[in-house]
Structures are given as C-alpha cells and as structure tokens.
Write an enzyme that holds these catalytic residues in place. Structure first.
Site, mmCIF file in Angstrom:
data_model
loop_
_atom_site.group_PDB
_atom_site.id
_atom_site.type_symbol
_atom_site.label_atom_id
_atom_site.label_comp_id
_atom_site.label_asym_id
_atom_site.label_seq_id
_atom_site.Cartn_x
_atom_site.Cartn_y
_atom_site.Cartn_z
ATOM 1 N N ASN A 184 0.866 -1.191 0.000
ATOM 2 C CA ASN A 184 0.000 0.000 0.000
ATOM 3 C C ASN A 184 0.904 1.244 0.000
ATOM 4 O O ASN A 184 2.128 1.131 -0.173
ATOM 5 C CB ASN A 184 -1.003 -0.045 1.165
ATOM 6 C CG ASN A 184 -0.341 0.139 2.530
ATOM 7 O OD1 ASN A 184 0.841 0.455 2.637
ATOM 8 N ND2 ASN A 184 -1.111 -0.062 3.568
ATOM 9 N N LEU A 222 -3.551 2.440 -3.479
ATOM 10 C CA LEU A 222 -3.465 3.886 -3.232
ATOM 11 C C LEU A 222 -4.651 4.407 -2.426
ATOM 12 O O LEU A 222 -5.062 5.557 -2.585
ATOM 13 C CB LEU A 222 -3.381 4.622 -4.574
ATOM 14 C CG LEU A 222 -2.123 4.354 -5.423
ATOM 15 C CD1 LEU A 222 -2.288 4.920 -6.831
ATOM 16 C CD2 LEU A 222 -0.886 4.941 -4.753
ATOM 17 N N GLY A 223 -5.244 3.566 -1.565
ATOM 18 C CA GLY A 223 -6.363 4.011 -0.723
ATOM 19 C C GLY A 223 -7.504 4.559 -1.571
ATOM 20 O O GLY A 223 -7.924 3.923 -2.544
ATOM 21 N N ASP A 243 -15.070 2.207 7.538
ATOM 22 C CA ASP A 243 -13.944 1.558 8.218
ATOM 23 C C ASP A 243 -13.115 0.860 7.136
ATOM 24 O O ASP A 243 -13.621 -0.048 6.470
ATOM 25 C CB ASP A 243 -14.509 0.547 9.230
ATOM 26 C CG ASP A 243 -13.424 -0.242 9.951
ATOM 27 O OD1 ASP A 243 -12.235 -0.049 9.660
ATOM 28 O OD2 ASP A 243 -13.787 -1.077 10.814
ATOM 29 N N ASP A 249 -6.447 -6.269 2.387
ATOM 30 C CA ASP A 249 -6.405 -7.740 2.386
ATOM 31 C C ASP A 249 -7.370 -8.288 1.338
ATOM 32 O O ASP A 249 -7.038 -9.224 0.593
ATOM 33 C CB ASP A 249 -6.814 -8.291 3.762
ATOM 34 C CG ASP A 249 -6.065 -7.602 4.897
ATOM 35 O OD1 ASP A 249 -4.924 -7.172 4.670
ATOM 36 O OD2 ASP A 249 -6.628 -7.493 6.000
HETATM 37 P P1 ATP Z 1 -6.053 -1.771 5.093
HETATM 38 O O1 ATP Z 1 -6.907 -0.683 5.677
HETATM 39 O O2 ATP Z 1 -6.742 -3.085 4.977
HETATM 40 O O3 ATP Z 1 -4.707 -1.887 5.770
HETATM 41 P P2 ATP Z 1 -4.476 -0.947 2.838
HETATM 42 O O4 ATP Z 1 -3.869 0.270 3.454
HETATM 43 O O5 ATP Z 1 -3.607 -2.140 2.659
HETATM 44 O O6 ATP Z 1 -5.819 -1.333 3.596
HETATM 45 P P3 ATP Z 1 -5.653 0.757 0.896
HETATM 46 O O7 ATP Z 1 -4.736 1.298 -0.114
HETATM 47 O O8 ATP Z 1 -6.092 1.654 2.003
HETATM 48 O O9 ATP Z 1 -5.034 -0.601 1.419
HETATM 49 O O10 ATP Z 1 -6.985 0.228 0.208
HETATM 50 C C1 ATP Z 1 -7.021 -0.908 -0.644
HETATM 51 C C2 ATP Z 1 -7.988 -0.636 -1.751
HETATM 52 O O11 ATP Z 1 -9.271 -0.320 -1.198
HETATM 53 C C3 ATP Z 1 -7.638 0.571 -2.620
HETATM 54 O O12 ATP Z 1 -6.729 0.185 -3.627
HETATM 55 C C4 ATP Z 1 -8.990 0.968 -3.152
HETATM 56 O O13 ATP Z 1 -9.337 0.187 -4.270
HETATM 57 C C5 ATP Z 1 -9.940 0.612 -1.997
HETATM 58 N N1 ATP Z 1 -10.233 1.793 -1.164
HETATM 59 C C6 ATP Z 1 -9.542 2.235 -0.087
HETATM 60 N N2 ATP Z 1 -10.098 3.352 0.424
HETATM 61 C C7 ATP Z 1 -11.183 3.618 -0.346
HETATM 62 C C8 ATP Z 1 -12.200 4.631 -0.332
HETATM 63 N N3 ATP Z 1 -12.203 5.602 0.585
HETATM 64 N N4 ATP Z 1 -13.155 4.581 -1.284
HETATM 65 C C9 ATP Z 1 -13.186 3.588 -2.213
HETATM 66 N N5 ATP Z 1 -12.259 2.609 -2.277
HETATM 67 C C10 ATP Z 1 -11.271 2.624 -1.371
HETATM 68 O O1 RIB Z 2 -5.503 -5.512 7.551
HETATM 69 C C1 RIB Z 2 -6.388 -5.498 8.635
HETATM 70 C C2 RIB Z 2 -5.936 -6.469 9.696
HETATM 71 O O2 RIB Z 2 -4.679 -6.054 10.186
HETATM 72 C C3 RIB Z 2 -6.835 -6.543 10.900
HETATM 73 O O3 RIB Z 2 -7.884 -7.479 10.770
HETATM 74 C C4 RIB Z 2 -5.871 -6.842 12.045
HETATM 75 O O4 RIB Z 2 -6.026 -8.113 12.607
HETATM 76 C C5 RIB Z 2 -4.470 -6.664 11.444
HETATM 77 O O5 RIB Z 2 -3.884 -7.871 11.197
#
Ligand code: ATP
Ligand code: RIB
Length: 302
Positions: A184, A222-223, A243, A249
């Site tokens: 990410n 990219l969130g 959330d 994942d």
């Molecule tokens: P996590 O919160 O599970 O740790 P991450 O940081 O590994 O997630 P992100 O880049 O935050 O991954 O999000 C993964 C995917 O989710 C993004 O590539 C996008 O497709 C989707 N996503 C994340 N945030 C949003 C949003 N606010 N609206 C729509 N889609 C989103």
């Molecule tokens: O990516 C989200 C996960 O990160 C949560 O479910 C928590 O258990 C941590 O592993």
C-alpha cells in the site's frame, strides 16, 4: 475452481470506534461502541478468497483458547480448508487492537502470539497439494515468509505477496521471483523512500522496488485513489468510508483470484477495487468482506 493457499496471520480484532486518537499521556472516552471481530491480514484474505468463489486453503497458527475456537468456527463456516492450521498450546491467538476514527481510518497494533508458530511441516504439506498460487502478507515471521516462498518457487507455484505490515528490516532480496508484489502507500514508502501518489511517483517507487524484489507485476494500493498497476491508475469505486480495515487484504486476494483466471491484471485490479470499495463501506474486518454476487452487482451498476 481456483485454489489459493494463504500462509499468513490470524487474529482476533478488538475494535473501538473513537472520536479521535489520544496523544501521549492523554485519556479519552469512547462514546461509540467496541466489539470483537475475527481479523488478521491472512485470515481476511482467506475469507475473501472463499467468499469471492475460490477454493481457500489457510495455513496459519492460533492458540488453544476461546479466540482460537471462534476463528476456526468462522473458517469452517466459510468452507475454508483448515487442515494446515496449527494450534499452539503455549501461545495465545494473535490479537489486534484497532481504533477506528469517524473518517473510517484505522490505527492498528498487533500482538502476534501464535502467529509465530506456523510450522514448516504444515507449509510443506500444503504446498505439496499444488495450489494455483501461494498468497502471503508479512504479518508472520520472516522465516515463515521466506521458507514458504522458496517452497512454492521450487514447486513452480506462482507467489503473490501483499507487503503489509512493512518492516524496513524485512529482507526482500531473499525472496524468489514473485508473480505479484502489492504494497500500500505507506509500505511502498517504507521499502523505497518514495511516497506514491500519482503515476510518476508509482513508477519511480517500482523502479527502486524492482532492484530489491523481482515481480512480474507490481500493484500499489493507493487508498481512496484506487491502485497503480502495469502503467495504469485504476480508479476506486467511490463510497462513503466507514472503516477501511481489511480493504487491502480483500483487494489483494480478489486481485489474485481474478488474475489467475486469465492473466489480465487490469481487469483483475478493477474487480479488486470493487470488492475493496464494499469493504470500506462497512465496519470490521471479516465482517465487511463481500460475497461475489455483491461485487458483480456493484460492477454492473457502474
Ligand atoms: P487496510 O486498511 O486493509 O490496511 P491498505 O492500506 O492495505 O488497507 P488501501 O490502499 O487503504 O489498502 O486500500 C485498498 C484498496 O481499497 C484501494 O486500492 C482501493 O481500491 C480501496 N479503497 C480504499 N479506500 C477507499 C475509499 N475511501 N473509497 C473507495 N475505495 C477505497
Ligand atoms: O488488515 C487489517 C488487519 O490487520 C486486521 O484485521 C488486524 O487483525 C491486522 O492484522
């Protein structure tokens, strides 16, 4: 049916909705709710594979405690193959303390517990059954990740790595050639020093990353900006963020499953963005992961 072996973490998540996060020495009151939700990066991905229509095999380790019982009950209900899950007598099940702010952003601390106890015997036995891919994150021990990657590589099984959580000391150079490597934004910055925010910065980060770990595809999550893969920014499907836990994942699990069908990484990334968008719109980790018909309905609405 495509079979994905996930060798990774399983946690019980203790989740608290908080108006804001405390400063050092500060106490704040949570006027929202708290709950326990099955989570863990590996388990979330294994659940996503099952709900999105794949055969999900999970190699993990949980404690012989109530949280371990609850996690196994979920996996069995989801028809996940649990034969390679080890139960540790001396380590408790992994626990994640998660704070979720009103924006949907989370902050997570993980106590790994039994996650450190995944056995080489279980990895060997699971790889010997020849899954279509090995999927891993970096939430287990370094030894587990390197051992499983080499075992799969020797057996000619494609490897997908979701690079969370990123430890700057993780020896990426010891990994064999990977099919898909997917960090990410913050993980990309930790491993390359480049903050990815647009096409140019993603390309710069991948240039640096490719000197440390060889992959056929690098996909940067990219969130709320979607993802970058193979020269293309794939936009997100807009939603109200409740959330974001498990979005990454689910994204990488969906990406893997769809990519294995026809090798079309851009189509797979679009599907993954749709699946992750649903996750973001709901609370909790495993509780927020959609079933395939929900993702297909969202895609056809676009
Ligand atoms: P996590 O919160 O599970 O740790 P991450 O940081 O590994 O997630 P992100 O880049 O935050 O991954 O999000 C993964 C995917 O989710 C993004 O590539 C996008 O497709 C989707 N996503 C994340 N945030 C949003 C949003 N606010 N609206 C729509 N889609 C989103
Ligand atoms: O990516 C989200 C996960 O990160 C949560 O479910 C928590 O258990 C941590 O592993």
């Amino acid at each position: 049916m495509i079979k994905i072996l996930t060798v990774s973490s399983a946690n019980m998540d203790f989740v608290m909705d908080t108006p804001t996060v405390p400063e050092g020495g500060e106490t704040i009151i949570c006027h929202g709710s708290y709950k326990y939700v099955p989570g863990g990066k590996g388990a979330n991905s294994a659940v996503a594979v099952a709900r999105l229509g794949g055969k999900s095999v999970f190699c993990a380790s949980v404690g012989r405690d109530a949280n371990g019982d609850a996690l196994l009950e979920l996996y069995n209900n989801e028809k996940i193959d649990t034969r390679f899950i080890y139960r540790s007598n001396d380590c408790p099940t992994g626990l994640a303390a998660i704070m979720v702010e009103p924006s949907g952003q989370n902050r997570i601390i993980v106590y790994p517990g039994a996650n450190a106890k995944i056995t080489k015997e279980a990895i060997d036995a699971a790889v010997a059954e020849r899954p279509d891919a090995l999927f891993m994150q970096l939430e287990t021990s370094v030894e587990t990740v390197i051992y499983a990657a080499n075992a799969a590589s020797e057996a000619g099984i494609p490897i997908v790595i979701d690079a969370g959580p990123a430890d700057p000391q993780f020896p990426l150079e010891k990994l064999p050639e990977i099919e898909i490597f997917s960090p990410n934004e913050s993980e990309t910055e930790i491993f390359t020093g480049v903050k990815p925010c647009d096409k140019a910065s993603c390309e710069k980060a991948i240039e640096i990353l490719s000197k440390r770990v060889k992959a056929k595809h690098y996909c940067i999550k990219l969130g709320d900006k979607g993802c970058y893969v193979d020269g293309v920014i794939v936009p997100p499907i807009k939603t109200k963020a409740v959330d974001t836990t498990a979005a990454g994942d689910t994204f990488t699990a969906a990406l893997t499953l769809e990519y294995l069908k026809d090798g079309d990484i851009i189509r797979a990334a679009k599907f993954a963005c749709a699946a992750a968008s649903i996750v973001v719109s709901r609370a909790g980790a495993s509780s927020s992961i959609p079933y395939r018909p929900e993702v297909e309905a969202l895609i056809s609405k676009q």
